[in-house]
Design an enzyme around this catalytic site. Structure first.
Site, mmCIF file in Angstrom:
data_model
loop_
_atom_site.group_PDB
_atom_site.id
_atom_site.type_symbol
_atom_site.label_atom_id
_atom_site.label_comp_id
_atom_site.label_asym_id
_atom_site.label_seq_id
_atom_site.Cartn_x
_atom_site.Cartn_y
_atom_site.Cartn_z
ATOM 1 C CG ASP A 8 -1.772 1.174 1.380
ATOM 2 O OD1 ASP A 8 -2.332 1.624 0.369
ATOM 3 O OD2 ASP A 8 -1.900 1.697 2.508
ATOM 4 C CG ASP A 10 -1.874 7.549 0.941
ATOM 5 O OD1 ASP A 10 -0.856 8.186 0.625
ATOM 6 O OD2 ASP A 10 -2.938 7.611 0.294
#
Length: 242
Positions: A8, A10
């Site tokens: 991922d 963020d």
């Protein structure tokens, strides 16, 4: 022998949410109350489109946005981890699956010279219009009821693996590194022998724990991390054991 690392972005690679970080460009570094409250569940990308219109209307230029985004901090230990992966690319394929956008991720990775670490970035397409406004579109359409309208990370991972298989590439193990609620869907896709690495104290860890309490544990192994140095230690062990 090849491992697939799925990140991922963020609160995983960077220690902030890139979409909320960009608000630092806005007048007084905040959005009007009406705009802030206009976001509907599952439609974050559409909301960010309206944020970018507001920034454009406020006179925020591309250079202002780039300068702000490239100042976003990396998560603790992440610079060392990405450096390690970059030096061991013969063992690791590495992709990003993110609800951010192509412009933000490209700026941040290139500024830190990490763009060559990754073999693919799957995120919402963004570009600057002829009038200088940043625009963003949904990554794809899907039918998954568990995911936001614009992105099902399980579908992205499944399609990536299918394309790799067509090229004759298979993986000894998939390691999924994330933090958010939308990372649970791809984690549920992982098999025994794969590893999910949720960030400590964040939504993904809590959702995996809840599944276990509901007697519906994930099939893969789960290793929680606080610093990316812990992820690097695990990858070093992988290389020694294989």
């Amino acid at each position: 022998m090849k491992f697939l690392l799925v990140f991922d972005f963020d609160h995983t690679i960077v220690d902030e949410n890139s979409d909320t970080w960009i608000v630092r460009c806005a007048p007084d570094q905040k959005l009007p109350n009406g705009l802030r409250s206009s976001c509907r569940p599952g439609r974050w990308t559409e909301y960010m489109g309206t944020v970018f219109v507001y920034l454009g209307d406020s006179g925020v230029q591309e250079d202002d946005m780039k300068r702000t985004m490239t100042a976003i901090p990396f998560t603790a230990g992440m610079v060392d981890l990405l450096g390690f992966i970059g030096k061991n690319k013969e063992f690791f394929d590495c992709i990003i699956v993110s609800d951010s956008n192509t412009v933000f991720i490209d700026w941040i990775l290139k500024a830190a010279d990490f763009h060559e670490v990754f073999d693919g970035v799957f995120t919402n397409p963004a570009a600057f219009s002829s009038t200088g406004y940043l625009t963003v579109r949904n990554f794809h359409a899907h039918r998954c009821p568990k995911c936001p309208k614009n992105l099902c990370k399980r579908k992205v991972l499944k399609e990536f693996l299918e394309k790799q298989l067509e090229r004759g590439v298979t993986y000894t193990q998939i390691v999924y590194i994330g933090d958010g609620g939308n990372d649970l869907c791809p984690v549920m896709f992982l098999k025994k022998g794969d590893v999910a690495m949720p960030r400590h104290g964040y939504t993904l860890e809590k959702k995996i724990s809840q599944l276990s309490r509901d007697f519906c544990p994930v099939e893969c192994s789960v290793l929680v991390w606080s610093s990316a140095v812990e992820i690097m230690s695990y990858l070093k062990r992988l290389l020694k054991e294989n």
